[in-house]
Design a protein around this motif. Structure first.
Motif, PDB file in Angstrom:
ATOM      1  N   CYS A 125       0.867  -1.181   0.000  1.00 34.88           N
ATOM      2  CA  CYS A 125       0.000   0.000   0.000  1.00 34.88           C
ATOM      3  C   CYS A 125       0.903   1.230   0.000  1.00 34.88           C
ATOM      4  CB  CYS A 125      -0.953  -0.001   1.185  1.00 34.88           C
ATOM      5  SG  CYS A 125      -0.169  -0.134   2.804  1.00 34.88           S
ATOM      6  N   THR A 126       0.297   2.404   0.051  1.00 38.96           N
ATOM      7  CA  THR A 126       1.087   3.632   0.037  1.00 38.96           C
ATOM      8  C   THR A 126       0.887   4.405   1.329  1.00 38.96           C
ATOM      9  OG1 THR A 126       1.738   5.531  -1.318  1.00 38.96           O
ATOM     10  CG2 THR A 126      -0.637   5.197  -1.007  1.00 38.96           C
ATOM     11  N   TYR A 127       1.755   5.358   1.549  1.00 40.16           N
ATOM     12  CA  TYR A 127       1.675   6.227   2.722  1.00 40.16           C
ATOM     13  C   TYR A 127       0.634   7.322   2.503  1.00 40.16           C
ATOM     14  CZ  TYR A 127       6.193   4.313   4.340  1.00 40.16           C
ATOM     15  OH  TYR A 127       7.210   3.501   4.778  1.00 40.16           O
ATOM     16  N   ALA A 128       0.038   7.774   3.595  1.00 35.26           N
ATOM     17  CA  ALA A 128      -0.961   8.841   3.504  1.00 35.26           C
ATOM     18  C   ALA A 128      -0.369  10.103   2.896  1.00 35.26           C
ATOM     19  CB  ALA A 128      -1.535   9.131   4.892  1.00 35.26           C
ATOM     20  N   ASP A 129       0.841  10.459   3.279  1.00 32.06           N
ATOM     21  CA  ASP A 129       1.450  11.685   2.758  1.00 32.06           C
ATOM     22  C   ASP A 129       1.688  11.587   1.255  1.00 32.06           C
ATOM     23  OD1 ASP A 129       1.429  12.903   5.199  1.00 32.06           O
ATOM     24  OD2 ASP A 129       3.548  12.550   5.652  1.00 32.06           O
ATOM     25  N   PHE A 130       2.090  10.424   0.785  1.00 31.22           N
ATOM     26  CA  PHE A 130       2.310  10.279  -0.657  1.00 31.22           C
ATOM     27  C   PHE A 130       0.982  10.347  -1.400  1.00 31.22           C
ATOM     28  CE2 PHE A 130       3.086   8.081  -4.658  1.00 31.22           C
ATOM     29  CZ  PHE A 130       4.273   8.662  -5.061  1.00 31.22           C
ATOM     30  N   TYR A 131      -0.024   9.690  -0.890  1.00 32.73           N
ATOM     31  CA  TYR A 131      -1.353   9.712  -1.510  1.00 32.73           C
ATOM     32  C   TYR A 131      -1.896  11.131  -1.583  1.00 32.73           C
ATOM     33  CZ  TYR A 131      -6.356   8.637  -2.089  1.00 32.73           C
ATOM     34  OH  TYR A 131      -7.660   8.583  -2.535  1.00 32.73           O
ATOM     35  N   SER A 132      -1.574  11.942  -0.590  1.00 39.52           N
ATOM     36  CA  SER A 132      -2.118  13.307  -0.535  1.00 39.52           C
ATOM     37  C   SER A 132      -1.514  14.219  -1.594  1.00 39.52           C
ATOM     38  CB  SER A 132      -1.873  13.918   0.852  1.00 39.52           C
ATOM     39  OG  SER A 132      -0.498  14.208   1.050  1.00 39.52           O
ATOM     40  N   THR A 133      -0.448  13.791  -2.286  1.00 41.06           N
ATOM     41  CA  THR A 133       0.142  14.633  -3.330  1.00 41.06           C
ATOM     42  C   THR A 133      -0.680  14.613  -4.615  1.00 41.06           C
ATOM     43  OG1 THR A 133       1.584  12.875  -4.204  1.00 41.06           O
ATOM     44  CG2 THR A 133       2.455  14.226  -2.399  1.00 41.06           C
ATOM     45  N   PHE A 134      -1.683  13.757  -4.700  1.00 40.44           N
ATOM     46  CA  PHE A 134      -2.556  13.668  -5.874  1.00 40.44           C
ATOM     47  C   PHE A 134      -3.825  14.477  -5.627  1.00 40.44           C
ATOM     48  CE2 PHE A 134       0.151  10.047  -6.100  1.00 40.44           C
ATOM     49  CZ  PHE A 134       0.252   9.679  -7.432  1.00 40.44           C
ATOM     50  N   SER A 135      -4.076  15.449  -6.466  1.00 40.71           N
ATOM     51  CA  SER A 135      -5.329  16.205  -6.356  1.00 40.71           C
ATOM     52  C   SER A 135      -6.467  15.392  -6.947  1.00 40.71           C
ATOM     53  CB  SER A 135      -5.206  17.540  -7.093  1.00 40.71           C
ATOM     54  OG  SER A 135      -5.166  17.326  -8.499  1.00 40.71           O
ATOM     55  N   ASP A 136      -7.689  15.744  -6.593  1.00 42.48           N
ATOM     56  CA  ASP A 136      -8.847  15.040  -7.133  1.00 42.48           C
ATOM     57  C   ASP A 136      -8.977  15.232  -8.635  1.00 42.48           C
ATOM     58  OD1 ASP A 136      -9.499  14.093  -4.633  1.00 42.48           O
ATOM     59  OD2 ASP A 136     -10.953  15.685  -4.213  1.00 42.48           O
ATOM     60  N   GLN A 137      -8.408  16.310  -9.163  1.00 44.45           N
ATOM     61  CA  GLN A 137      -8.489  16.573 -10.603  1.00 44.45           C
ATOM     62  C   GLN A 137      -7.459  15.769 -11.402  1.00 44.45           C
ATOM     63  OE1 GLN A 137      -8.252  19.217  -8.239  1.00 44.45           O
ATOM     64  NE2 GLN A 137     -10.500  19.178  -8.203  1.00 44.45           N
ATOM     65  N   ASP A 138      -6.508  15.179 -10.722  1.00 44.21           N
ATOM     66  CA  ASP A 138      -5.424  14.470 -11.387  1.00 44.21           C
ATOM     67  C   ASP A 138      -5.905  13.096 -11.843  1.00 44.21           C
ATOM     68  OD1 ASP A 138      -3.008  13.213 -12.122  1.00 44.21           O
ATOM     69  OD2 ASP A 138      -1.873  14.377 -10.648  1.00 44.21           O
ATOM     70  N   ALA A 139      -5.897  12.868 -13.147  1.00 47.07           N
ATOM     71  CA  ALA A 139      -6.365  11.580 -13.681  1.00 47.07           C
ATOM     72  C   ALA A 139      -5.538  10.418 -13.160  1.00 47.07           C
ATOM     73  CB  ALA A 139      -6.315  11.609 -15.208  1.00 47.07           C
ATOM     74  N   ARG A 140      -4.308  10.694 -12.757  1.00 48.84           N
ATOM     75  CA  ARG A 140      -3.443   9.630 -12.254  1.00 48.84           C
ATOM     76  C   ARG A 140      -3.885   9.120 -10.890  1.00 48.84           C
ATOM     77  NH1 ARG A 140       1.811  13.254 -13.570  1.00 48.84           N
ATOM     78  NH2 ARG A 140       0.506  14.631 -12.314  1.00 48.84           N
ATOM     79  N   LYS A 141      -4.766   9.848 -10.217  1.00 43.36           N
ATOM     80  CA  LYS A 141      -5.251   9.397  -8.916  1.00 43.36           C
ATOM     81  C   LYS A 141      -6.065   8.112  -9.041  1.00 43.36           C
ATOM     82  CE  LYS A 141      -7.102  11.265  -4.599  1.00 43.36           C
ATOM     83  NZ  LYS A 141      -7.691  12.440  -3.909  1.00 43.36           N
ATOM     84  N   LYS A 142      -6.508   7.813 -10.241  1.00 40.35           N
ATOM     85  CA  LYS A 142      -7.259   6.574 -10.461  1.00 40.35           C
ATOM     86  C   LYS A 142      -6.395   5.339 -10.322  1.00 40.35           C
ATOM     87  CE  LYS A 142     -10.617   8.778 -13.545  1.00 40.35           C
ATOM     88  NZ  LYS A 142     -11.142   8.857 -14.939  1.00 40.35           N
ATOM     89  N   MET A 143      -5.076   5.527 -10.182  1.00 43.66           N
ATOM     90  CA  MET A 143      -4.197   4.371  -9.954  1.00 43.66           C
ATOM     91  C   MET A 143      -4.390   3.787  -8.564  1.00 43.66           C
ATOM     92  SD  MET A 143      -0.321   5.775  -9.150  1.00 43.66           S
ATOM     93  CE  MET A 143      -0.217   6.928 -10.499  1.00 43.66           C
ATOM     94  N   TRP A 144      -5.128   4.495  -7.702  1.00 46.95           N
ATOM     95  CA  TRP A 144      -5.294   4.062  -6.320  1.00 46.95           C
ATOM     96  C   TRP A 144      -6.653   3.425  -6.096  1.00 46.95           C
ATOM     97  CZ3 TRP A 144      -0.704   4.183  -4.470  1.00 46.95           C
ATOM     98  CH2 TRP A 144       0.184   5.218  -4.812  1.00 46.95           C
ATOM     99  N   LEU A 145      -6.679   2.498  -5.180  1.00 48.89           N
ATOM    100  CA  LEU A 145      -7.928   1.876  -4.750  1.00 48.89           C
ATOM    101  C   LEU A 145      -8.151   2.317  -3.314  1.00 48.89           C
ATOM    102  CD1 LEU A 145     -10.039  -0.143  -5.882  1.00 48.89           C
ATOM    103  CD2 LEU A 145      -8.743  -1.977  -4.761  1.00 48.89           C
TER     104      LEU A 145
END
Length: 505
Positions: A310-330
């Motif tokens: 899994c990933t760290y909360a701080d790393f996950y927080s670097t993705f904005s909701d507008q970033d299409a790359r955020k879809k890489m996360w579950l």
């Protein structure tokens, strides 16, 4: 491209038979043939190159572990009885590795040198053969060998340089800068002979574009490897790829990692990949490494997932909701076919919980099974009754060439020139362009993280940005600079007394 995957999957077996014949003189018909007669046909040649490319499939195992689980990007918490494994995941996360543990360090060393040994044998075989166009194939093989040495010099620093001409016996290490110069020389000589095409036939092979991309990354990290930055050369090698007009960004970011990424058009961006096939070229098990046990039925998997990465909360927080790359996360609640949130009984606290992936992880030693956002960058192959998946693993993408160009220009003070390259990537992600004021080392590193998470390069990037040991993140304090290099594995030093340990270990 299924045929290519079968070739790479079975080529290793075929060449193992041939290679063994070098010592067992009655094992195959090739033993009684003149060496110049093999390989004699295109099929023979494919067996040679297929075996060498097949050795790269181990990258997603121990090498990937060292490149990702030691960083701020991937964490593998112990969850009750699972994922302790002699404490290795905690040692990796906290930078507490030694020459003995975790065993992944020795596993990575052996993976790269197995590949190098295979390449050396095959280059020697080709040099003695009369097969047509062997120079092109030898150039490919030298590219594979250079790729292995790129990872070795990055991870271990001083390592032995072995080629088809090396004498038998225990080798000594070469200084780190000498390994760099060896890689540079190999690629400069081999690249002009590599095939200059982006075609089905060259998919997953070391084309000229792949060679330039590799050399660009070697130069990008030259300051780490030699003490002398080579930003201008990194930019020039990136230009060689860009100006070839053979590559472009895929319109959809996640297409590059789809189950069918060998045939969905992603070849435009994926310059060099390691091909995987769930039957013939196995090894891609990312879906099992990251998914919760209770999601087996949801995805129709033959085996229960392992509930690890899994990933760290701080790393996950670097993705904005507008970033299409955020879809890489579950992330968030996971529902079943009936639309209800799936539940499970946790073996840490004994309570029944929703499978609701949260960014927060309360402890590295006793995390609850739902904690930590999971990776789905590599599309999960639903209704797959085999352990492995079909997704190919990109080593170099056109996006990585663009980022190399942008960083190399920025490091030379050419901020305005760098912006168009990084903004191509941000436009595809659906986020605002960077301006000159946005171009800082910190923002560049974050952009690398958003674009290349889970692609086996985070440790390298952190070290280049002086952030691997120098910065703290959850579960890891600032650590000793010695951890910028892995220790030389004790197993290897026991086998070869000439190997010297890295400083501090």
């Amino acid at each position: 491209m299924k045929t290519l995957k079968i070739l790479y999957g079975l080529g290793l077996t075929g060449m193992m038979i041939f290679n063994q014949s070098c010592t067992n003189l009655d094992s195959t018909v090739y033993d009684r043939a003149d060496a110049s007669n093999f390989p004699a046909t295109e099929s023979d040649l494919n067996a040679v190159i297929g075996s060498s490319y097949g050795t790269l499939r181990s990258f997603v195992d121990d090498p990937f572990v060292l490149q990702e689980t030691t960083t701020d990007e991937v964490v593998v918490p112990t969850r009750g009885p699972d994922w302790y494994d002699d404490g290795r995941w905690q040692q990796l996360a906290r930078h507490q590795f030694t020459p003995v543990i975790p065993s992944n360090i020795n596993g990575a060393w052996e993976a790269f040198y197995r590949s190098i040994a295979n390449v050396n044998i095959n280059i020697g075989t080709l040099k003695e053969s009369n097969v047509a166009n062997k120079e092109n194939t030898i150039a490919e093989l030298r590219g594979i060998r250079a790729l292995n040495y790129y990872y070795l010099v990055d991870l271990f620093g001083r390592v032995p340089i072995l080629t088809e001409n090396s004498p038998a016996g225990n080798p000594r290490q070469s200084p780190r800068d000498s390994v760099f110069y060896f890689i540079e020389k190999e690629l400069k000589e081999a690249i002009p002979l590599m095939r200059n095409e982006n075609s089905v036939a060259m998919y997953g092979r070391m084309s000229r574009g792949a060679g330039h991309a590799l050399l660009a990354h070697v130069y990008l990290n030259a300051g780490v490897f030699t003490g002398t930055p080579r930003w201008a050369q990194a930019a020039a090698e990136a230009d060689s790829v860009i100006n070839s007009k053979l590559y472009s960004l895929s319109p959809n970011f996640l297409d590059n990692f789809a189950v069918n990424n060998d045939r969905n058009g992603s070849r435009a961006e994926n310059i060099f990949v390691i091909p995987y096939d769930k039957t013939f070229a196995t090894g891609n098990t990312f879906q099992l490494r990251t998914l919760h046990y209770a999601l087996q039925q949801k995805y129709g998997l033959a085996n229960s997932p392992w509930n690890g990465y899994c990933t760290y909360a701080d790393f996950y927080s670097t993705f904005s909701d507008q970033d299409a790359r955020k879809k890489m996360w579950l992330a968030g609640p996971q529902t079943g076919p009936d639309g209800r949130v799936i539940q499970y009984d946790d073996r840490v606290d004994g309570q029944r919980h929703d499978v609701n992936f949260t960014p927060e992880i309360n402890a590295l030693e006793r995390a609850l099974a739902y904690q930590g956002v999971r990776f789905q960058k590599f599309e999960i192959q639903a209704n797959n009754l085999i352990t492995s998946q079909d997704n190919d693993f990109p080593i170099f993408r056109y996006a990585s060439v663009l980022m190399t160009k942008a960083e190399a220009l920025f490091r030379q003070g050419k901020v305005a020139e760098a912006l168009p390259y990084i903004n191509q990537i941000r436009k595809r992600a659906g986020v605002a362009d960077f301006t000159a004021s946005d171009m800082t080392l910190d923002n560049l590193l974050k952009e690398y993280g958003r674009e290349f998470a889970f692609e086996g390069r985070r440790r390298t990037d952190l070290i280049r940005f002086q952030s691997f040991t120098q910065k703290a993140w959850q579960f890891k304090p600032v650590t000793d600079p010695k951890y910028n290099l892995m220790p030389i594995p004790a197993t290897q030093r026991n086998s070869n007394p000439l190997l010297e340990q890295n400083p501090g270990y």
